[in-house]
Design a protein around this motif. Structure first.
Motif, PDB file in Angstrom:
ATOM      1  N   UNK A 155      -6.643  -5.746  -2.537  1.00  0.00           N
ATOM      2  CA  UNK A 155      -5.585  -6.684  -2.898  1.00  0.00           C
ATOM      3  C   UNK A 155      -6.195  -7.992  -3.400  1.00  0.00           C
ATOM      4  N   UNK A 156      -7.275  -8.373  -2.743  1.00  0.00           N
ATOM      5  CA  UNK A 156      -7.915  -9.621  -3.154  1.00  0.00           C
ATOM      6  C   UNK A 156      -8.700  -9.453  -4.447  1.00  0.00           C
ATOM      7  N   UNK A 157      -9.161  -8.229  -4.708  1.00  0.00           N
ATOM      8  CA  UNK A 157      -9.809  -7.979  -5.999  1.00  0.00           C
ATOM      9  C   UNK A 157      -8.793  -8.206  -7.117  1.00  0.00           C
ATOM     10  N   UNK A 212     -24.234  -1.649  -3.081  1.00  0.00           N
ATOM     11  CA  UNK A 212     -23.450  -0.460  -3.419  1.00  0.00           C
ATOM     12  C   UNK A 212     -24.323   0.785  -3.286  1.00  0.00           C
ATOM     13  N   UNK A 250      -9.138  -8.967   5.978  1.00  0.00           N
ATOM     14  CA  UNK A 250      -9.894  -7.854   5.407  1.00  0.00           C
ATOM     15  C   UNK A 250     -11.243  -7.740   6.096  1.00  0.00           C
ATOM     16  N   UNK A 252     -19.909  -2.584   6.517  1.00  0.00           N
ATOM     17  CA  UNK A 252     -19.845  -1.119   6.392  1.00  0.00           C
ATOM     18  C   UNK A 252     -21.214  -0.497   6.584  1.00  0.00           C
ATOM     19  N   UNK A 305     -16.677 -10.174  -0.227  1.00  0.00           N
ATOM     20  CA  UNK A 305     -17.012  -8.811  -0.661  1.00  0.00           C
ATOM     21  C   UNK A 305     -18.356  -8.387  -0.104  1.00  0.00           C
ATOM     22  N   UNK A 330     -16.865  -0.713  -8.961  1.00  0.00           N
ATOM     23  CA  UNK A 330     -17.313  -1.555  -7.848  1.00  0.00           C
ATOM     24  C   UNK A 330     -17.329  -3.012  -8.312  1.00  0.00           C
ATOM     25  N   UNK A 331     -17.129  -3.918  -7.372  1.00  0.00           N
ATOM     26  CA  UNK A 331     -17.190  -5.329  -7.711  1.00  0.00           C
ATOM     27  C   UNK A 331     -18.599  -5.649  -8.194  1.00  0.00           C
ATOM     28  N   UNK A 372     -10.815  -6.580   9.787  1.00  0.00           N
ATOM     29  CA  UNK A 372     -10.547  -5.146   9.877  1.00  0.00           C
ATOM     30  C   UNK A 372     -11.845  -4.357   9.816  1.00  0.00           C
ATOM     31  N   UNK A 373     -12.681  -4.740   8.872  1.00  0.00           N
ATOM     32  CA  UNK A 373     -13.946  -4.035   8.706  1.00  0.00           C
ATOM     33  C   UNK A 373     -14.817  -4.240   9.941  1.00  0.00           C
ATOM     34  N   UNK A 421       5.536   4.160   3.827  1.00  0.00           N
ATOM     35  CA  UNK A 421       4.100   4.069   4.102  1.00  0.00           C
ATOM     36  C   UNK A 421       3.833   3.764   5.565  1.00  0.00           C
ATOM     37  N   UNK A 478     -14.554 -17.510  -1.634  1.00  0.00           N
ATOM     38  CA  UNK A 478     -13.237 -17.084  -2.086  1.00  0.00           C
ATOM     39  C   UNK A 478     -12.253 -17.612  -1.067  1.00  0.00           C
ATOM     40  N   UNK A 535     -11.634   3.174   1.909  1.00  0.00           N
ATOM     41  CA  UNK A 535     -11.772   1.820   1.390  1.00  0.00           C
ATOM     42  C   UNK A 535     -10.815   0.857   2.091  1.00  0.00           C
ATOM     43  N   UNK A 536     -11.104  -0.408   1.915  1.00  0.00           N
ATOM     44  CA  UNK A 536     -10.345  -1.455   2.577  1.00  0.00           C
ATOM     45  C   UNK A 536      -9.217  -1.931   1.660  1.00  0.00           C
ATOM     46  N   UNK A 537      -7.974  -1.750   2.107  1.00  0.00           N
ATOM     47  CA  UNK A 537      -6.843  -2.074   1.258  1.00  0.00           C
ATOM     48  C   UNK A 537      -6.739  -3.571   0.985  1.00  0.00           C
ATOM     49  N   UNK A 538      -6.994  -4.356   2.027  1.00  0.00           N
ATOM     50  CA  UNK A 538      -6.805  -5.794   1.858  1.00  0.00           C
ATOM     51  C   UNK A 538      -7.773  -6.368   0.850  1.00  0.00           C
ATOM     52  N   UNK A 539      -9.011  -5.896   0.903  1.00  0.00           N
ATOM     53  CA  UNK A 539      -9.979  -6.477  -0.015  1.00  0.00           C
ATOM     54  C   UNK A 539      -9.648  -6.060  -1.443  1.00  0.00           C
ATOM     55  N   UNK A 544     -18.706 -11.447  -8.010  1.00  0.00           N
ATOM     56  CA  UNK A 544     -17.527 -12.024  -7.389  1.00  0.00           C
ATOM     57  C   UNK A 544     -17.470 -13.534  -7.553  1.00  0.00           C
ATOM     58  N   UNK A 576      -6.244 -10.075  -6.942  1.00  0.00           N
ATOM     59  CA  UNK A 576      -5.955 -11.506  -7.021  1.00  0.00           C
ATOM     60  C   UNK A 576      -7.058 -12.249  -7.762  1.00  0.00           C
ATOM     61  N   UNK A 577      -8.300 -11.866  -7.446  1.00  0.00           N
ATOM     62  CA  UNK A 577      -9.399 -12.544  -8.123  1.00  0.00           C
ATOM     63  C   UNK A 577      -9.366 -12.263  -9.623  1.00  0.00           C
ATOM     64  N   UNK A 625       0.839  -1.192   0.000  1.00  0.00           N
ATOM     65  CA  UNK A 625       0.000   0.000   0.000  1.00  0.00           C
ATOM     66  C   UNK A 625       0.871   1.237   0.000  1.00  0.00           C
TER      67      UNK A 625
END
Lengths: 169, 1123
Positions: A80-82, B220, B308, B272, B265, A121-122, B311-312, B381, B258, A74-78, A125, A84-85, A48
């Motif tokens: 990252x997984x986007x 969304x 992930x 959130x 997701x 946006x996703x 964290x949320x 960072x 996943x 926003x969530x950084x980890x998710x 998935x 990856x997917x 990041x």
């Protein structure tokens, strides 16, 4: 997500998708800056990066860097997984994907991306559903024309590095 | 080599089986790619691409090019664009391809369009028909493509055209279509929220769709909606909780998994949403405790994706109404992050900590050693995030260490954004917690020299304001100033060429103002140092102006030096400098004048600026009497100039409506009437092509150029001022500063680190007054800035002024709500409260000031005609029941009593004060009255109101500072608010600070909402004028509204309902049509044309302002829906 960039280790842009309206000049500036910054980072550093008022999330697969810009909350980890997917999707579609696949079939890579992310946006998935949608559209092409001829020797020797699978690392 | 080729080729199924005709196609691209790879220099690449583009250009313009070839060209064009070359000539062909090609070509065409064109690109208009056709296509693929492109790039104005079709797709049998339609609507919502206002019900249907993909997409939209107004969706909490439970329970199809985590997701999106819903709402929060607990428990696998979610989850737990068990679990989770060897997780852990320490600063203590390690991490960072965390836990005891760390970081940093961001934080901390003067000044010196000219203007502004206004004690202030002077003299004696301009400006201002405090320093020395700066080439001309005005302020005695200087500069190239040199010369020779112009040591807020330049009235009236032309503002001159140039086909009529009497100096108005705002004349080229469907008299009306177009119109009355938000920041919630011993049980290897830890984390009380629920009050910032009214000029031309200016002096009394003590409206100057550019000291401001002075034409309300509504139903959504409202309306100042006003609404209260507000609708502004009532039996002192609203401008304010408020009495504070750009709803926030005992300042936050409806005023005009105006307006919106059919004539009923709700003026009703007019305060008009069509009311709105019709439409919809 604000935009997604794919670029090679040499800093060549392979794919760009912008989800916010920006002028060409701005896009080029951002791309140049980001490619430089990301390439300069060492492998042990975290994926990041705070950049301007955005967060950059990037990951390297073989010779390709995937790089997304997200907003602060926003969530950084998710993200990252986007990434990856998306690589998984490419891998499944091309069958052990490598950078060359993306160079020569970049429009396909875009089609897959559009099925996976829409407007930043996703969208879907489920891996199965994305590929199903792409295959359906591809099927049409198949019915339309049915001929193939290939010229030999399209690959130049210095491209061998790019033909190693993204998942090899 | 050959195996590589083979591998690659087999890896491209597209080449072998599916993408067949593409063989040739891909070959061209392949050749291109191949030849580019073989090139060695950038220059060669450029040449090659240039050739390629030329060839393509030729091909696309040839009529023989087939669609298939076109597709191939498009792919190459995309490739060239990706390499950064301009292929804009293909854009139009991309649209053509999407339009005319078969499915295969269409796909590429649409892709090219979405890559090439921005939302705002004009070519997109050509795509609309294609999209419409494809949306109606029975071919699934075509419909999918159309929806995809709609969700990516679509012009905002064209949304109404496709909206019904997209809406229909929500009930399409195929889930992929439904899903894309939902996302397209999400996109529409983002770019034009009002247009999808009516389909919220359908969103709910999408939320309960049987396909999980469609449901996930609808989240969304909900996330966005709930972010904007959580209160309206509380009823859905149960549904979201149920969905999350189902997801956790593995009820979704397996392919949503996943890495064997069910639909991550979806989970994150739901978490959130839940955290937004549960924020500050105990009962809603209680609904979700269980599922959050389960979420925390389930996410135990060691994979990124579970982190992930965790964290949320942690964030949600800390956002909603707290529950101790959950908080403990969440805190343990954070530990897993922070202690993880994986750097990405560590980063996220720091981020989570940064978030949670705002709620519970103690948590940082558990991880102090990790934090200290991160502080020295090699990754930029991580370091930066750590500093962010430290910033949140700063208090009076650790401030020096933390600020030192931040400055260290800044010295090694060269990223502009980071510097600006962090330097702002340092100065904030310095102001809030500075332990002593010398530290404060030194730190600010660092801030200025590091931040330099990147700094945001408000940093130096705030700093200078702080020095200038001071605090309660004069002695302390002078010490601070003295220290600043000394420190700057030292800096200036050193090497100065590298100092940023901003720092030089600050220094010269301070030296100019306060050098006299320093008795021991020779004036000549100060003058010498400053003059020396003037000689430096690196000093910008703006800074020179600062330096010169500083020199002007340093009092007499050194006339010889000054004169020397003035003479030298008198021949400068720069006119501003030259002028200042002149002033300097004059002032230094005439000490009496100097004393008068620049009184030394006078409190600067006592300086009165006569912005109306009344002292020149005599001069002007003489000139007028001698036949000089009256002053016209530049825009009018410009307009007249344009008119002169055009052919005038009309007979000459009466001269401009300017009479000498109206420019009589006594009421100090600019003598001219304004023409209709430039939007009208600007769009006059667009004639009646759109008026076809109207059967009103509009058709007969010719567009008349020239004088007839003039309508007396008022502009915003006062120069506007930025919100004073920068002046006083509400103190960040901080733990009370209690000294605690460094924790002895720390396992440490390193003495240094432990020492650092103890200095960093001091004051984060272990087991002290920290409670999870209640946060103790922040200690008052060390350098408390006095909130004060804007630097204001004396009034220019409000009628109250002339009627009663004698009451000026009766300030600060408890009965200040009475009319007299408010004085007149004080239009604040348009510059920010602390004027950054030094003022010119002589009367050169004449022309300039006249320019900036808006002309005000006080024509008393012709706008509030017969159809005015006196009291409107309240639109402020307040959580407090109205209380004691009846008493308070009686407190309205006499001059405002007659204005239409809303009910009095209670804003907030605490044991000492209660605040209520009332909106008064004046023609040119919304007056927001804030009643401050003292509920105690003692006197409350130093009450200061601060109001912030980003979308609105404060034209004037008064009564926001009350020195003392007697027991059980009430004071009134006025804000005149202007809305330049329409927003459907704007919310304002603010704080009231006050002292019940000396030295003990309390603050009471408040907030409220205003709607556009508060800013809409009726526009009275005749049908004929309406017709003319209609044709000249360009931005229009059309929509069907509900027709009220409950009583009598439906059109009349509906229009009356709208009139009541929105203060519209119904111009005329003819048969089944009605025309209605209104305006945004005294600026942009909006015309509404309504026609009954079946059971609906077709409403057509036009305005010179692009966003106004949308806004008004939104409120009309609401007004009708709520009946």
């Amino acid at each position: 997500m604000q935009f997604m960039l794919l670029f090679s280790r040499q800093g060549k842009l392979r794919l760009q998708k912008w989800y916010v309206p920006l002028c060409d000049k701005e896009k080029k500036k951002i791309t140049r800056e980001l490619v430089q910054t990301v390439l300069a980072r060492k492998p042990k550093m975290c994926s990041f990066l705070e950049w301007r008022d955005l967060k950059i999330v990037y990951k390297r697969y073989a010779s390709l860097y995937f790089c997304c810009a997200i907003e602060d909350q926003d969530n950084e980890l998710i993200t990252l997984e986007i990434i990856h997917r998306y690589v998984e999707l490419l891998d499944k579609y091309f069958g052990s994907v490598c950078e060359l696949d993306i160079i020569f079939n970049f429009e396909k890579a875009y089609f897959i991306l559009d099925e996976f992310l829409l407007g930043g946006e996703a969208q879907e998935t489920s891996k199965k559903n994305v590929l199903k949608a792409i295959e359906q559209a591809d099927l049409l092409q198949e019915n339309l024309d049915f001929q193939i001829c290939l010229l030999p020797g399209v690959l130049s020797p210095n491209m061998s590095a790019e033909s190693s699978g993204l998942f090899q690392s | 080599m050959s195996d590589v080729v083979e591998k690659t080729l087999t890896a491209l199924p597209g080449l072998f089986d599916s993408q067949t005709g593409a063989a040739k196609i891909t070959n061209r691209l392949r050749q291109l790619v191949k030849s580019i790879t073989e090139l060695t220099s950038k220059h060669e690449e450029e040449n090659l691409i240039k050739q390629e583009l030329c060839a393509m250009k030729e091909q696309v313009s040839s009529p023989n090019t087939s669609m298939k070839q076109m597709r191939e060209i498009m792919v190459r064009a995309m490739y060239c664009e990706m390499l950064g070359y301009d292929a804009s000539f293909t854009y139009i062909h991309a649209i053509k391809l999407a339009q005319q090609g078969g499915v295969l070509e269409k796909r590429v065409g649409y892709l090219a369009v979405s890559l090439f064109l921005n939302e705002g690109h004009e070519l997109l208009l050509l795509l609309v028909n294609t999209v419409l056709k494809d949306l109606q296509s029975t071919n699934l693929i075509e419909a999918c493509m159309a929806l995809t492109v709609v969700a990516q790039v679509f012009p905002k104005d064209m949304i109404p055209a496709v909206l019904p079709l997209v809406e229909d797709k929500l009930s399409h049998p195929k889930e992929i279509i439904r899903r894309k339609a939902v996302l397209a609507l999400y996109k529409f919502y983002l770019i034009a929220p009002n247009q999808v206002q009516h389909i919220h019900g359908k969103f709910r249907k999408a939320l309960s769709d049987r396909d999980p993909g469609v449901m996930a997409s609808s989240l969304h939209i909900y996330l966005q909606l709930i972010r904007e107004s959580p209160d309206s969706y509380k009823d859905l909490t149960g549904s979201f909780v149920t969905i999350l439970k189902q997801v956790l329970g593995g009820k979704l199809p397996v392919d949503f998994n996943y890495h064997s985590v069910p639909a991550p997701w979806l989970q994150i999106q739901l978490l959130r949403i839940l955290s937004l819903l549960g924020k500050e709402d105990q009962s809603t929060s209680e609904l979700m405790y269980e599922v959050l607990d389960e979420s925390l428990r389930r996410a135990e696998m060691n994979h990124n994706i579970t982190y992930a979610i965790l964290y949320e989850c942690v964030k949600a737990v800390y956002t909603i109404h707290p529950k101790v068990e959950l908080l403990e679990k969440a805190a343990r989770c954070i530990g897993n992050f922070v202690l993880s060897p994986k750097i990405n997780l560590k980063y996220l852990g720091l981020k989570a900590l940064t978030y949670v320490v705002q709620h519970d600063a103690k948590l940082a203590l558990q991880h102090q050693m990790t934090i200290i390690e991160c502080l020295d991490h090699s990754d930029f960072t991580i370091k930066r995030e750590t500093l962010e965390l430290l910033f949140r836990i700063t208090n009076a005891q650790n401030v020096t260490v933390i600020v030192e760390k931040m400055l260290d970081f800044l010295r090694g940093c060269n990223d502009e954004h980071t510097i600006i961001h962090l330097v702002g934080k340092v100065s904030e901390l310095a102001e809030k917690f500075a332990p002593d003067n010398s530290w404060f000044i030194q730190t600010m010196n660092c801030v200025f020299s590091i931040g330099g000219d990147l700094l945001q203007q408000d940093v130096p502004n705030n700093f200078l304001r702080l020095l200038a206004e001071g605090s309660e004690s004069k002695e302390e202030d002078d010490q601070l100033r003295l220290y600043a002077v000394e420190s700057y003299l030292t800096v200036l004696k050193g090497h100065t060429s590298h100092l940023p301009q901003c720092f030089l400006q600050v220094m010269s201002w301070v030296l100019g103002e306060y050098a006299h405090l320093q008795g021991s320093v020779d004036r000549r020395e100060v003058i010498r140092l400053l003059t020396q700066l003037l000689d430096q080439r690196s000093v910008s001309s703006e800074t020179r102006v600062w330096i010169l005005s500083a020199l002007t302020k340093i009092p007499e005695g050194q006339t010889d030096l000054i004169l020397d200087l003035a003479e030298r500069l008198a021949s400068s190239q720069d006119t501003v400098l030259r002028q200042q040199a002149q002033e300097l010369q004059h002032l230094s020779q005439d000490s009496q004048l100097h004393e008068w112009v620049l009184p030394r040591g006078a409190p600067w807020d006592a300086i009165e600026v006569d912005s109306s330049l009344s002292f020149l009235d005599g001069f002007v009236s003489e000139a007028l009497a001698a036949g000089a032309a009256p002053y016209k503002p530049p825009h009018q001159r410009q307009e007249e100039l344009c008119e002169d140039r055009a052919l005038n086909l009309e007979p000459y009529s009466f001269s401009l409506p300017v009479s000498l009497s109206s420019c009589s100096i006594t009421d100090r108005q600019s003598p001219t009437l304004l023409s209709v705002s430039s939007g009208l004349s600007g769009n006059s080229t667009e004639l009646s092509q759109k008026a076809g469907s109207s059967t009103l008299i509009l058709e007969g009306v010719k567009r008349v150029w020239g004088k007839d177009g003039y309508l007396p119109q008022k502009e915003a009355t006062a120069p506007l001022v930025d919100e004073p938000s920068a002046a006083v920041q509400p103190p960040v919630q901080q733990e009370a500063a209690e000294r605690t011993e460094p924790r002895p049980e720390l396992s440490t290897r390193n003495q240094d680190k432990q020492q650092l830890a103890s200095s960093l984390f001091v004051g984060l009380g272990v087991g002290s007054s920290v409670s999870l629920l209640g946060k103790s009050e922040a200690p008052p910032p060390r350098f408390r800035k006095k909130p004060r009214p804007h630097e204001s000029s004396s009034s220019s031309g409000t009628s109250e002024k002339s009627s009663d200016s004698s009451c000026r002096s009766s300030h600060n009394t408890t009965d200040s709500f009475l009319y007299g003590s408010f004085l007149e409206e004080e239009p604040a100057t348009s510059k920010s409260a602390f004027d950054h550019t030094p003022k010119s000291t002589t009367a050169n401001g004449l022309s300039q000031n006249k320019d900036t002075k808006e002309d005000k034409h006080t024509n008393t309300s012709q706008i509030f005609g017969g159809d005015m509504v006196i009291v409107r139903p309240s639109t402020i959504q307040d959580k407090h029941p109205p209380s004691e409202s009846s008493d308070l309306t009686a407190l309205l100042p006499a001059d405002l009593k007659d204005l239409p006003h809303s009910d009095v609404i209670s804003l907030t209260s605490d044991p000492s004060l209660s605040l209520s507000s009332c909106r008064l609708f004046r023609d040119e502004a919304l007056l927001l009255l804030i009643f401050i009532s003292n509920c105690t039996e003692t006197v409350i002192k130093d009450i200061a109101v601060q109001l912030t609203c980003e979308e609105l401008k404060t034209a004037s304010l008064r009564g926001n500072i009350v020195d003392c408020l007697e027991a059980r009495s009430t004071s009134v504070c006025h804000y005149a608010l202007l809305m330049d750009d329409p927003h459907t709803n704007v919310s304002f926030t603010g704080t009231v600070s006050y002292q019940t005992q000396p030295g003990h300042t309390n603050t009471l936050p408040f907030s409220g909402t205003l709607s556009t409806a508060d800013f809409i005023r009726p526009l009275v005009l005749t049908t004929e004028e309406y017709g003319k105006l209609w044709l000249s307006l360009s931005h229009d919106v059309k929509q069907n509204l509900k027709l009220l059919t409950d009583a009598g004539d439906p059109l009349r009923t509906t229009l009356n309902a709208l009139k009541d709700a929105l203060q519209l003026h119904v111009v005329d009703i003819i048969g089944s049509e009605g025309i209605v007019a209104c305006r945004l305060l005294s600026s942009a008009p909006c015309l509404l044309h309504c026609r009954v069509s079946g059971a609906a009311l077709v409403m057509w709105l036009r305005s010179p302002h692009p966003a106004l019709p949308d806004c008004i439409l939104y409120h009309c919809q609401r007004a009708l829906a709520h009946r």
